[in-house]
Design an enzyme around this catalytic site. Structure first.
Site, PDB file in Angstrom:
ATOM      1  N   ASP A  64       0.809  -1.219   0.000  1.00 33.48           N
ATOM      2  CA  ASP A  64       0.000   0.000   0.000  1.00 33.48           C
ATOM      3  C   ASP A  64       0.843   1.271   0.000  1.00 33.48           C
ATOM      4  O   ASP A  64       0.300   2.378   0.026  1.00 33.48           O
ATOM      5  CB  ASP A  64      -0.982   0.005   1.181  1.00 33.48           C
ATOM      6  CG  ASP A  64      -0.310  -0.167   2.537  1.00 33.48           C
ATOM      7  OD1 ASP A  64       0.758  -0.790   2.602  1.00 33.48           O
ATOM      8  OD2 ASP A  64      -0.862   0.325   3.545  1.00 33.48           O
ATOM      9  N   HIS A 140       8.775  -0.723  12.200  1.00 31.20           N
ATOM     10  CA  HIS A 140       7.609  -1.378  11.628  1.00 31.20           C
ATOM     11  C   HIS A 140       7.969  -2.847  11.380  1.00 31.20           C
ATOM     12  O   HIS A 140       9.036  -3.303  11.777  1.00 31.20           O
ATOM     13  CB  HIS A 140       7.201  -0.640  10.348  1.00 31.20           C
ATOM     14  CG  HIS A 140       5.858  -1.040   9.821  1.00 31.20           C
ATOM     15  ND1 HIS A 140       4.758  -1.210  10.627  1.00 31.20           N
ATOM     16  CD2 HIS A 140       5.434  -1.317   8.549  1.00 31.20           C
ATOM     17  CE1 HIS A 140       3.722  -1.551   9.892  1.00 31.20           C
ATOM     18  NE2 HIS A 140       4.105  -1.624   8.631  1.00 31.20           N
TER      19      HIS A 140
END
Length: 301
Positions: A64, A140
Site C-alpha cells: 500500500d 515497523h
C-alpha cells in the site's frame, strides 16, 4: 510549502479511498512521497504535473506504499520523459522494479537512479541549494523510514529604501543579499543589517509513515513546522496497533507534543471506523493543533 494528499488510508484501496501517497511542493520542487496503487490517477485528478516530479521517496516495501510505482514509471516512459528520475527507498526496491521492467520488456528511455537505504540511523539522502532531505528511522514490521524535508535559509531581503539612500549600485545587490557589508566610495562601511531584512524563516515537513509508537524519533523531528504521523487505530484498538506495529491517534498526538511541532496532520486510517473525525477528537485530548488528511486534500503552509 504545499502538501497534496493523494491517498491516506491503510491497507487496500476502495472506490472512494486510496492508499498512501502525497506530493510535497517546497521551493518550487515537487517531491512524491510513497506511491500506493492509483497514484498516477490521483495525480491527474489533482492536476499535478508529472514532469515536475524528479524525486520519489518510498518509506517501505509494503504494497500500500509502493505498488503504484511501476505503473508511474511506465507512464513516464509512454509520455516520452527524458529527465532523470531518482527513487529513494529500502534495499530491494531496485530489484523488484527492474524485474518488472525486464519481464515486460519495458525499459525506460530516461535515466532511472535508485538510492537504496539500509542505515538504521538518520542520514542525509538528498540535498541541493534550497532543500535538504533526511531519513527518519521508524519501527515497523519491515525496514522503514520516514523523511524530513527542510528548506535551507534563503537570501536576506534588501531594504530598498536604505540601499537607495546610500546610492548603492545594483551590481552589489546580490552581495548584500548574501550577507556582506558594503564599503562606499568614501570609505564608509555600511553593516549588512542596515541594508537588509532577515530572510523568511525556513519551513520543515516530517513524514512518518507506518511505525509503532517510538519516542526515539523525537530528536530528529523536534520543532518541525508540520508533522504527518500515521494514526491507523484509535485507543480502543491499541492492542491491534501493538500487534501490527502501528500507532493510535493518541500516540501520534503524544509524539507531536513531545517533539514540540507546530502542526500535526494525521493519516493512514484503518477503514474499520465510521468517521475519520474520531481520530481528530482523540488526538486533540493531547495536542491542540490537529489536521486530518484526506484524499485530494491540499494544505498550504
Amino acid at each position: 510549502m504545499n502538501l497534496t494528499i493523494l491517498g491516506c488510508y491503510a491497507a487496500t484501496p476502495r472506490t472512494f479511498t486510496n492508499p498512501t501517497s502525497q506530493v510535497l511542493e517546497i521551493r518550487n520542487r515537487l517531491f512524491l512521497i510513497d506511491c500506493g496503487e492509483g497514484t498516477q490517477v490521483q495525480l491527474r485528478k489533482n492536476k499535478l504535473k508529472f514532469s515536475k516530479i524528479n524525486h520519489i521517496f518510498i518509506s517501505h516495501l509494503h504494497g500500500d506504499h509502493f505498488y503504484g510505482l511501476i505503473g508511474l514509471i511506465s507512464t513516464f516512459m509512454l509520455l516520452g520523459r527524458t529527465a532523470d528520475l531518482h527513487i529513494y527507498g529500502p534495499k530491494g526496491i531496485k530489484e523488484v522494479i527492474l524485474l518488472q521492467l525486464k519481464l515486460s520488456n519495458s525499459y525506460t528511455a530516461y535515466n532511472l537512479y535508485f538510492h537504496e537505504l539500509i542505515s538504521s540511523e538518520s542520514e542525509i539522502i538528498f540535498e541541493d541549494e534550497k532543500v535538504i532531505v533526511k531519513t527518519i528511522p521508524l519501527k515497523h514490521r519491515v525496514y522503514t523510514n520516514g523523511f524530513l524535508f527542510q528548506e535551507k535559509i534563503g537570501d536576506r531581503k534588501l531594504d530598498m529604501n536604505a540601499v537607495q539612500n546610500h546610492k548603492i549600485e545594483t551590481c552589489y545587490y546580490q552581495k548584500i543579499k548574501n550577507g556582506k557589508d558594503i564599503e562606499l566610495e568614501d570609505g564608509t562601511l555600511i553593516p549588512n543589517e542596515k541594508l537588509t531584512f532577515d530572510p523568511i524563516p525556513p519551513k520543515s515537513y516530517a513524514f512518518c509513515s507506518d511505525t509503532v509508537y517510538d519516542e526515539s524519533i523525537i530528536p530528529i523531528i523536534e520543532n518541525t513546522d508540520i508533522l504527518y504521523h500515521e494514526s491507523t487505530f484509535l485507543e480502543t484498538e491499541a492492542h491491534l496497533s501493538e500487534k501490527t506495529m502501528h500507532t493510535t491517534a493518541k500516540q501520534a498526538a503524544t509524539i507531536a507534543l513531545k517533539a514540540n511541532v507546530k502542526q500535526l496532520i494525521m493519516g493512514h486510517y484503518s477503514t474499520r471506523y465510521a468517521s475519520i473525525e474520531l481520530f481528530k477528537e482523540e488526538a486533540e485530548t493531547i495536542f491542540p493543533n490537529v489536521l486530518l488528511s484526506d484524499d485530494g486534500k491540499t494544505f498550504e503552509f
